[in-house]
Write an enzyme that holds these catalytic residues in place. Structure first.
Site, PDB file in Angstrom:
ATOM      1  N   ARG A  65       0.821  -1.211   0.000  1.00 17.34           N
ATOM      2  CA  ARG A  65       0.000   0.000   0.000  1.00 17.34           C
ATOM      3  C   ARG A  65       0.857   1.264   0.000  1.00 17.34           C
ATOM      4  O   ARG A  65       0.507   2.255  -0.619  1.00 17.34           O
ATOM      5  CB  ARG A  65      -0.932  -0.013   1.203  1.00 17.34           C
ATOM      6  CG  ARG A  65      -2.004  -1.071   1.058  1.00 17.34           C
ATOM      7  CD  ARG A  65      -2.991  -1.046   2.191  1.00 17.34           C
ATOM      8  NE  ARG A  65      -4.022  -2.054   1.984  1.00 17.34           N
ATOM      9  CZ  ARG A  65      -5.195  -2.056   2.596  1.00 17.34           C
ATOM     10  NH1 ARG A  65      -5.478  -1.106   3.449  1.00 17.34           N
ATOM     11  NH2 ARG A  65      -6.070  -2.986   2.373  1.00 17.34           N
TER      12      ARG A  65
ATOM     13  N   ASP B 151     -14.164  10.383   9.443  1.00 22.67           N
ATOM     14  CA  ASP B 151     -13.135   9.388   9.139  1.00 22.67           C
ATOM     15  C   ASP B 151     -11.788  10.101   9.164  1.00 22.67           C
ATOM     16  O   ASP B 151     -11.714  11.311   8.944  1.00 22.67           O
ATOM     17  CB  ASP B 151     -13.369   8.758   7.754  1.00 22.67           C
ATOM     18  CG  ASP B 151     -12.644   7.427   7.619  1.00 22.67           C
ATOM     19  OD1 ASP B 151     -13.305   6.383   7.756  1.00 22.67           O
ATOM     20  OD2 ASP B 151     -11.419   7.437   7.408  1.00 22.67           O
TER      21      ASP B 151
END
Lengths: 690, 290
Positions: free
Chosen positions: B41, B150
């Site tokens: 990632r 978030d």
């Protein structure tokens, strides 16, 4: 902590605390521990008794507070009598909470309490308390405890013997491993299993011949499997595959699969793959429903086994970014034969799974026959033009090798979409332009660079050279920072002084992305003759009052490498002293790249700098410089006020394995309070102790 | 960058450094077997920045002038998870059948109801809750607010846009389809739903900033706490306690539980779910731990 600590200037009578310790109110009992911390030490016998009482409190919060204080007090005056009381607390059998708390405190004392524990163990004989002393010796991590524990491995008391095996596994070392290997000879399956677990825990290499017969024993097989995986013996593959075929439980399949993957890493994928007949069903079950480590192992074996029916599981794991690198390499060996099945998986999936299936198919299709390629291109084009953003962006990226001139229209349109889609479309166009420049040049001739077209500026710059300079001026004035940054990147492709001048202005852009890009471009921009064109601008930026700009410029000057001109090193040396921490750290890093010989003195100053940014940068440099001074320098950093600098210093010392490293680590360990640093020091000490 | 591209590899040391930094920043704990996932990632970020090693990337995250912005990018790629409308329907049923009727009765005078979806990712949960609230028809004329937060800036932008592709609809309930219309790239959530939803970027460890949300009647935090270490989890649960009105509900994911922890919440058994409730009366924790 309690909300009602006693006033620190008003020492209560000890009897008051004794009374309060009997209160039903938890907070009053916690306040007792606070008061002990504030006014007493373990030199006072009654205070010690009260603290031990609190360690056995029925309420976990009181025990937790008491445990923290007990750890502090064992290192202070009166520490030894307190340790003796803790040993007594271990021996008692009524209060389990007290015993566990005492064991926890004693474990923190390491070698300091070994003799005390050994004496207690001797006195306990075969009473139940002996088992706890054995466990405490294991937790002490003092390998001098090994000789005292070895004889216990063979005694009749199964519990005590198993505890000794467990303690030896914690302590490690050659003598402990020899004792555990000896225990494999016993007929007692419990002891054999504990020894196998201990050997696995220690990462010991056990001879294949000793392990092979154990696989037939249903009881100890589970414990032998990980050691077979680590045996490095090709014959182990056959044995493990047999266990896999015979296994009913998912847990065993997981264990065996993990061992087989480990074995494949040593004996080679082919040696393992050759033994995997009739294992797919079990492996697929694990791949679909096991724990992450088991799923990774199962999928790796399915890939080795070229099991096309499991591509769904393989893609699912890839979608979670859990596919092992060696699995990807093995999958590459499948080649184009897997593409049709992967496209089938893509068609049946949504979201990230679909994206990954397409990505894998594209990656494997390079040498596919025309009809398969055609099918793939169609699937990628469809996915790139509509649907989820993730799927679209992935399909666009994967589409790059397959772009043709008739795709240019919609690809250029996609560069005006959201960043994720746009950057993938640009990459696809860039790739095509490298193969066939003319159609792209023609298509981009009318692009306006002060709008979304700015994203195409680098592609156009490659194709048009310096004739694009005036057009890029518009891109530099765009309202959106990502468009300005793209124009800067495009300017970086034009080897002309005017391009460098235009980029220099971007160093004072209000947006960090643009400044960063400009600094990076200035460090790499060269004239056609190879002269670095951005040096003057970067040196000028180093004289700015803005610490972030100076740091950016300093880092970029380091990237000049051999192209650095004479004025760069003095400018960096000035910046490395008397600047903000970010600039100092960046200047140190830059000097390391272009003039390491200037750093000997600077690095000592930097290691003592209270700013973590400076000290940690200096740490890496000190290691790179090497020489006799390196251990001393790392030892200085071990005393740094910021924890992660100490962690880094400890890890470097562990790797150095040089004289003085062990002593420096032990000295720091004795006074270190931070749990992360203590863990790092203990990790580093382990190889040094060997 | 294709799955098959061999980018820079991450050493164990680099993994430790990056793992500790991420944990320090947002409380998320990467287990030791997550190294490859982290490596893959973060490669995207290394490529974007032109870096060739994870050590250089760590240095950048710690000490670079723009470290904070990059840290957000790193957390962004490390934490994004796929979600969809009407995920874990049994819990939404508990909301609709048990909690909302109770809230309606309790808030009848103020006619105000606030739900916070903590760790809302791309917003599907927020809109799901909003659709349920509107779909009951019981709150006409009320001041309804569904707040989604978030840590990732990117997912919040996605949530605000309110356009979703097919993967978001894998568990969609047909009766709510009326709240969507076709749009380029998928389906767009109706303005009627969108107007009661609000989004913001928030690190759940930032106790002070969480106060900006005000108080909530119900908090959803599903499949978020599993990624936190124990200490961070306790901090976040305490924040939820502080943000809930007395009697307010906390709904966690099916694999998350506060049963084995000393918390300020009481456990409430509903038909098909266990949820947590802030006690109506003040507890010892209110006195001690604040």
């Amino acid at each position: 902590m309690s909300s009602t600590p006693p006033p620190s200037d008003d020492k209560p009578r000890l009897q008051t605390l004794v009374d309060a310790s009997r209160s039903d109110d938890v907070e009053r009992r916690r306040a007792v521990v606070d008061a002990l911390r504030a006014h007493w030490t373990s030199a006072d016998e009654q205070a010690r008794a009260l603290l031990v009482g609190a360690l056995g409190d029925g309420e976990w919060r009181v025990r937790r507070d008491a445990l923290q204080l007990a750890v502090e007090w064992t290192t202070g005056p009166g520490g030894r009598p307190l340790e003796s009381r803790l040993v007594e607390a271990v021996a008692q059998g009524e209060n389990v909470g007290l015993r566990n708390a005492a064991l926890e405190v004693l474990a923190t004392r390491g070698a300091a309490v070994r003799e005390l524990l050994e004496a207690a163990l001797k006195e306990a004989g075969t009473r139940p308390a002996a088992k706890f002393f054995v466990e405490a010796l294991g937790a002490s991590r003092d390998r001098d405890a090994v000789p005292g524990l070895v004889p216990l491995v063979d005694i009749d008391d199964a519990n005590l013997s198993a505890a000794a095996v467990g303690a030896l596994a914690q302590l490690g070392g050659d003598e402990a491993i020899a004792a555990l290997l000896g225990a494999l000879e016993t007929h007692d399956p419990f002891r054999k299993m504990a020894a196998l677990d201990g050997l696995a825990q220690l990462g010991a290499q056990v001879p294949f011949e000793a392990l092979a017969p154990l696989v037939d024993d249903r009881f100890v097989r589970r414990a032998a499997v990980p050691l077979l995986g680590r045996s490095g013996e090709p014959r182990a593959a056959e044995l493990l595959a047999d266990v896999l075929r015979a296994s009913g439980s998912l847990a065993t399949v997981e264990r065996v699969a993990t061992a087989l993957v480990q074995l494949a890493g040593v004996v080679g994928d082919d040696a393992v793959a050759a033994r995997l007949d009739d294992t797919s069903g079990r492996l697929r079950r694990l791949a679909a429903g096991g724990e992450p480590a088991g799923r990774r192992a199962a999928v790796h074996l399915l890939v080795l086994n070229r099991d096309e029916g499991s591509l769904g599981e393989i893609v699912a794991l890839a979608a979670e970014d859990e596919l092992l690198p060696q699995s990807l390499r093995a999958l590459q060996r499948w080649g184009a034969s897997a593409v049709p099945s992967l496209l089938g998986v893509a068609e049946a999936s949504v979201g990230v799974q679909r994206a990954r299936a397409l990505e894998l198919a594209a990656g494997l299709a390079v040498e596919a026959e025309a009809s398969v390629r055609e099918k793939l291109v169609r699937a990628l084009r469809d996915a790139a033009r509509a649907g989820d953003a993730t799927v679209r962006a992935t399909a666009l990226r994967s589409f790059a090798p397959f772009v043709s001139a008739q795709e240019l229209g919609w690809l250029v349109e996609a560069t005006a979409e959201d960043e994720e889609i746009a950057s993938a479309a640009v990459a696809a166009l860039e790739s095509f332009a490298a193969r066939e420049p003319d159609p792209v040049r023609e298509r981009l001739a009318q692009i306006d660079f002060d709008g979304p077209g700015a994203r195409l500026a680098p592609v156009a710059a490659r194709l048009r050279g310096d004739s694009i300079l005036d057009d890029l001026q518009g891109g530099l004035s765009s309202q959106r920072p990502e468009h300005r940054a793209a124009s800067v990147r495009a300017l970086g492709l034009i080897p002309k002084p005017r391009a460098a001048e235009m980029v220099a202005f971007a160093l004072i852009d209000e947006d960090a992305l643009v400044r960063e890009t400009a600094a990076h471009v200035l460090s790499s921009l060269r004239s056609e003759e190879g002269r670095a064109l951005g040096v003057d601008a970067l040196v000028a930026a180093l004289g700015s009052e803005d610490d972030t700009l100076r740091a950016t410029a300093a880092a970029a000057l380091g990237d000049l490498g051999a192209s650095a001109t004479d004025e760069v090193v003095p400018a960096l040396l000035t910046a490395a002293r008397g600047s903000g921490p970010l600039t100092v750290a960046a200047a140190l890093g830059a000097l390391e790249q272009i003039a390491p010989s200037t750093l000997q003195e600077l690095v000592d100053e930097a290691l003592a700098d209270p700013e973590a940014a400076v000290a940690e940068r200096a740490l890496g440099i000190a290691v790179g410089l090497g020489g006799d001074a390196v251990v001393g320098r790392l030892a200085v950093a071990l005393g740094h006020p910021v924890w992660h600098v100490r962690v880094a210093a400890a890890r470097w010392l562990g790797e150095r394995r040089e004289e003085g490293a062990r002593e420096a680590l032990l000295a720091r360990l004795a006074q270190e309070d931070d749990a992360s640093v203590r863990a790092a020091i203990e990790d580093s000490l382990e190889p040094l102790e060997d | 960058m294709s799955l098959f591209d061999q980018g820079p590899t991450m050493s164990l040391e680099e993994f430790r450094l990056l793992r500790e930094l991420v944990n320090e920043t947002c409380g998320i704990r990467f287990e030791s077997d997550a190294m490859f996932a982290m490596e893959r990632r973060l490669r995207e970020r290394l490529a974007a920045l032109g870096l060739t090693s994870f050590r250089a990337y760590y240095q950048r995250l710690r000490y670079h002038p723009e470290a904070q912005a990059e840290l957000e990018n790193a957390v962004d790629v490390l934490t994004t998870n796929e979600t969809y409308f009407f995920r874990e329907a049994y819990q939404l049923e508990a909301l609709e059948k048990s909690i909302l009727p109770e809230m309606k009765e309790r808030n009848e005078r103020s006619k105000r109801l606030t739900v916070w979806s903590a760790g809302c990712s791309t917003g599907e949960e927020v809109y799901t809750i909003a659709m349920i609230l509107l779909g009951t028809g019981a709150f006409a004329g009320w001041d309804l607010r569904v707040f989604g937060s978030d840590i990732s800036r990117r997912v919040i932008q996605h949530a605000r846009r309110g356009v979703y592709g097919e993967s978001s609809f894998r568990a969609m309930q047909p009766r709510y389809s009326r709240y969507f219309s076709d749009a380029p790239g998928g389906k767009r959530i109706a303005n009627e739903v969108k107007s009661i939803c609000h989004f913001g970027q928030l690190n759940l460890l930032d106790h002070e900033r969480s106060a900006l949300i005000g108080t909530a009647d119900v908090i959803f935090c599903r499949n978020v706490l599993i990624y936190f270490d124990d200490r961070s989890r306790e901090r976040v649960v305490r924040t939820f306690h502080d943000r809930l009105v007395p009697g307010g509900y906390l709904l966690l994911g099916h694999s998350e539980s506060l049963l084995h922890r000393a918390t300020q919440f009481e456990i409430v058994h509903m038909d098909r779910d266990i949820v947590y409730r802030r006690p109506m009366t003040r507890t010892l924790f209110d006195e001690v731990d604040r």
